[in-house]
Design a protein around this motif. Structure first.
Motif, PDB file in Angstrom:
ATOM      1  N   ASP A   4       0.851  -1.192   0.000  1.00 17.52           N
ATOM      2  CA  ASP A   4       0.000   0.000   0.000  1.00 17.52           C
ATOM      3  C   ASP A   4       0.889   1.246   0.000  1.00 17.52           C
ATOM      4  O   ASP A   4       0.956   1.964   0.987  1.00 17.52           O
ATOM      5  N   PRO A   5       1.595   1.509  -1.137  1.00 21.22           N
ATOM      6  CA  PRO A   5       2.556   2.611  -1.142  1.00 21.22           C
ATOM      7  C   PRO A   5       1.955   3.976  -0.819  1.00 21.22           C
ATOM      8  O   PRO A   5       2.628   4.834  -0.258  1.00 21.22           O
ATOM      9  N   GLN A   6       0.695   4.214  -1.152  1.00 20.18           N
ATOM     10  CA  GLN A   6       0.072   5.506  -0.839  1.00 20.18           C
ATOM     11  C   GLN A   6      -0.502   5.525   0.578  1.00 20.18           C
ATOM     12  O   GLN A   6      -1.022   6.530   1.030  1.00 20.18           O
ATOM     13  N   ARG A   7      -0.447   4.386   1.263  1.00 21.27           N
ATOM     14  CA  ARG A   7      -0.934   4.219   2.642  1.00 21.27           C
ATOM     15  C   ARG A   7      -2.426   4.525   2.806  1.00 21.27           C
ATOM     16  O   ARG A   7      -2.859   4.964   3.870  1.00 21.27           O
ATOM     17  N   THR A   8      -3.195   4.269   1.782  1.00 24.24           N
ATOM     18  CA  THR A   8      -4.643   4.475   1.851  1.00 24.24           C
ATOM     19  C   THR A   8      -5.278   3.512   2.849  1.00 24.24           C
ATOM     20  O   THR A   8      -6.036   3.923   3.731  1.00 24.24           O
ATOM     21  N   ILE A   9      -4.965   2.242   2.710  1.00 24.08           N
ATOM     22  CA  ILE A   9      -5.521   1.224   3.612  1.00 24.08           C
ATOM     23  C   ILE A   9      -4.888   1.371   4.996  1.00 24.08           C
ATOM     24  O   ILE A   9      -5.552   1.188   6.017  1.00 24.08           O
ATOM     25  N   TYR A  10      -3.626   1.718   5.016  1.00 28.20           N
ATOM     26  CA  TYR A  10      -2.902   1.959   6.269  1.00 28.20           C
ATOM     27  C   TYR A  10      -3.656   2.974   7.129  1.00 28.20           C
ATOM     28  O   TYR A  10      -3.911   2.754   8.311  1.00 28.20           O
ATOM     29  N   ARG A  11      -4.051   4.073   6.515  1.00 34.33           N
ATOM     30  CA  ARG A  11      -4.800   5.112   7.243  1.00 34.33           C
ATOM     31  C   ARG A  11      -6.211   4.631   7.598  1.00 34.33           C
ATOM     32  O   ARG A  11      -6.727   4.948   8.670  1.00 34.33           O
ATOM     33  N   ALA A  12      -6.840   3.869   6.696  1.00 36.09           N
ATOM     34  CA  ALA A  12      -8.193   3.360   6.953  1.00 36.09           C
ATOM     35  C   ALA A  12      -8.220   2.452   8.185  1.00 36.09           C
ATOM     36  O   ALA A  12      -9.215   2.417   8.906  1.00 36.09           O
ATOM     37  N   PHE A  13      -7.132   1.745   8.440  1.00 36.34           N
ATOM     38  CA  PHE A  13      -7.049   0.887   9.622  1.00 36.34           C
ATOM     39  C   PHE A  13      -6.611   1.659  10.858  1.00 36.34           C
ATOM     40  O   PHE A  13      -6.431   1.092  11.922  1.00 36.34           O
ATOM     41  N   GLY A  14      -6.423   2.963  10.719  1.00 37.18           N
ATOM     42  CA  GLY A  14      -6.093   3.802  11.869  1.00 37.18           C
ATOM     43  C   GLY A  14      -4.647   3.727  12.300  1.00 37.18           C
ATOM     44  O   GLY A  14      -4.315   4.084  13.437  1.00 37.18           O
ATOM     45  N   LEU A  15      -3.756   3.282  11.420  1.00 34.68           N
ATOM     46  CA  LEU A  15      -2.344   3.195  11.765  1.00 34.68           C
ATOM     47  C   LEU A  15      -1.681   4.544  11.554  1.00 34.68           C
ATOM     48  O   LEU A  15      -2.159   5.371  10.789  1.00 34.68           O
ATOM     49  N   GLY A  16      -0.599   4.763  12.230  1.00 31.10           N
ATOM     50  CA  GLY A  16       0.085   6.047  12.127  1.00 31.10           C
ATOM     51  C   GLY A  16       1.567   5.905  12.387  1.00 31.10           C
ATOM     52  O   GLY A  16       2.122   4.820  12.306  1.00 31.10           O
ATOM     53  N   SER A  17       2.202   6.998  12.711  1.00 32.18           N
ATOM     54  CA  SER A  17       3.638   7.033  12.978  1.00 32.18           C
ATOM     55  C   SER A  17       3.887   7.419  14.431  1.00 32.18           C
ATOM     56  O   SER A  17       3.095   8.144  15.022  1.00 32.18           O
ATOM     57  N   PRO A  42      17.231  -7.078   9.590  1.00 33.35           N
ATOM     58  CA  PRO A  42      16.623  -7.094   8.260  1.00 33.35           C
ATOM     59  C   PRO A  42      17.165  -5.966   7.394  1.00 33.35           C
ATOM     60  O   PRO A  42      17.321  -4.839   7.857  1.00 33.35           O
ATOM     61  N   ASP A  43      17.469  -6.305   6.156  1.00 36.91           N
ATOM     62  CA  ASP A  43      17.949  -5.310   5.201  1.00 36.91           C
ATOM     63  C   ASP A  43      16.747  -4.772   4.439  1.00 36.91           C
ATOM     64  O   ASP A  43      16.107  -5.502   3.683  1.00 36.91           O
ATOM     65  N   VAL A  44      16.423  -3.530   4.661  1.00 35.69           N
ATOM     66  CA  VAL A  44      15.269  -2.905   4.029  1.00 35.69           C
ATOM     67  C   VAL A  44      15.756  -2.024   2.883  1.00 35.69           C
ATOM     68  O   VAL A  44      16.624  -1.171   3.090  1.00 35.69           O
ATOM     69  N   PRO A  45      15.203  -2.239   1.674  1.00 34.63           N
ATOM     70  CA  PRO A  45      15.612  -1.377   0.564  1.00 34.63           C
ATOM     71  C   PRO A  45      15.340   0.092   0.880  1.00 34.63           C
ATOM     72  O   PRO A  45      14.321   0.435   1.474  1.00 34.63           O
ATOM     73  N   HIS A  46      16.272   0.955   0.476  1.00 34.44           N
ATOM     74  CA  HIS A  46      16.159   2.379   0.775  1.00 34.44           C
ATOM     75  C   HIS A  46      14.840   2.968   0.253  1.00 34.44           C
ATOM     76  O   HIS A  46      14.267   3.863   0.873  1.00 34.44           O
ATOM     77  N   SER A  47      14.339   2.441  -0.850  1.00 38.44           N
ATOM     78  CA  SER A  47      13.093   2.967  -1.429  1.00 38.44           C
ATOM     79  C   SER A  47      11.891   2.733  -0.522  1.00 38.44           C
ATOM     80  O   SER A  47      10.868   3.389  -0.681  1.00 38.44           O
ATOM     81  N   LEU A  48      11.981   1.813   0.424  1.00 35.70           N
ATOM     82  CA  LEU A  48      10.864   1.528   1.332  1.00 35.70           C
ATOM     83  C   LEU A  48      10.959   2.301   2.643  1.00 35.70           C
ATOM     84  O   LEU A  48      10.134   2.130   3.517  1.00 35.70           O
ATOM     85  N   LEU A  49      11.959   3.143   2.783  1.00 34.12           N
ATOM     86  CA  LEU A  49      12.168   3.858   4.036  1.00 34.12           C
ATOM     87  C   LEU A  49      11.524   5.243   4.032  1.00 34.12           C
ATOM     88  O   LEU A  49      12.037   6.170   4.637  1.00 34.12           O
ATOM     89  N   GLY A  50      10.377   5.392   3.399  1.00 33.27           N
ATOM     90  CA  GLY A  50       9.720   6.688   3.315  1.00 33.27           C
ATOM     91  C   GLY A  50       9.362   7.264   4.673  1.00 33.27           C
ATOM     92  O   GLY A  50       9.533   8.440   4.925  1.00 33.27           O
ATOM     93  N   ASP A  51       8.858   6.461   5.571  1.00 32.34           N
ATOM     94  CA  ASP A  51       8.481   6.913   6.915  1.00 32.34           C
ATOM     95  C   ASP A  51       8.979   5.863   7.901  1.00 32.34           C
ATOM     96  O   ASP A  51       8.287   4.894   8.170  1.00 32.34           O
ATOM     97  N   ILE A  52      10.184   6.055   8.414  1.00 32.01           N
ATOM     98  CA  ILE A  52      10.761   5.044   9.306  1.00 32.01           C
ATOM     99  C   ILE A  52      10.077   4.997  10.665  1.00 32.01           C
ATOM    100  O   ILE A  52      10.341   4.110  11.458  1.00 32.01           O
ATOM    101  N   TRP A  53       9.190   5.949  10.942  1.00 33.61           N
ATOM    102  CA  TRP A  53       8.494   5.985  12.230  1.00 33.61           C
ATOM    103  C   TRP A  53       7.115   5.336  12.145  1.00 33.61           C
ATOM    104  O   TRP A  53       6.405   5.286  13.134  1.00 33.61           O
ATOM    105  N   GLN A  54       6.718   4.863  10.959  1.00 33.09           N
ATOM    106  CA  GLN A  54       5.366   4.323  10.835  1.00 33.09           C
ATOM    107  C   GLN A  54       5.219   3.033  11.624  1.00 33.09           C
ATOM    108  O   GLN A  54       6.137   2.239  11.728  1.00 33.09           O
ATOM    109  N   MET A  55       4.064   2.892  12.224  1.00 37.47           N
ATOM    110  CA  MET A  55       3.737   1.703  13.000  1.00 37.47           C
ATOM    111  C   MET A  55       2.900   0.776  12.130  1.00 37.47           C
ATOM    112  O   MET A  55       2.023   1.221  11.402  1.00 37.47           O
ATOM    113  N   GLY A  56       3.181  -0.483  12.216  1.00 37.40           N
ATOM    114  CA  GLY A  56       2.462  -1.469  11.413  1.00 37.40           C
ATOM    115  C   GLY A  56       1.359  -2.139  12.200  1.00 37.40           C
ATOM    116  O   GLY A  56       0.936  -1.689  13.258  1.00 37.40           O
TER     117      GLY A  56
END
Length: 93
Positions: A4-17, A42-56
């Protein structure tokens, strides 16, 4: 698994940073213990580090999209217990 690169579903589930939760002492201690034990982090590709504070979180949905289990993480290593996941699955014995 869902990307969910745009974090649409992420926000719908009430997740944040959360700076405070990501840098929580217990989490940092566990990461340090991994390093001391010689385990690779874990080695995370740099392209996935948009918001390192996001909670899953972990969510189990049925085929119709009904939420069967919702577990927003309280810290980066917080995951639901396997027993909870299995209990939430449809068609369990």
């Amino acid at each position: 698994m869902l990307l969910d690169p745009q974090r649409t579903i992420y926000r719908a589930f009430g997740l944040g940073s959360s700076y405070a939760k990501v840098l929580k002492f217990d989490f940092l201690l566990q990461m340090a213990e991994c390093k001391v034990a010689g385990r690779e982090l874990p080695d995370v590709p740099h392209s996935l580090l948009g918001d390192i504070w996001q909670m899953g979180g972990d969510f189990l949905l049925d085929q119709e999209g009904k939420v069967l289990l919702s577990h927003p993480s309280q810290h980066p290593l917080d995951r639901p217990a396997m027993a909870d996941l299995l209990a939430a699955m449809p068609g369990k014995p």
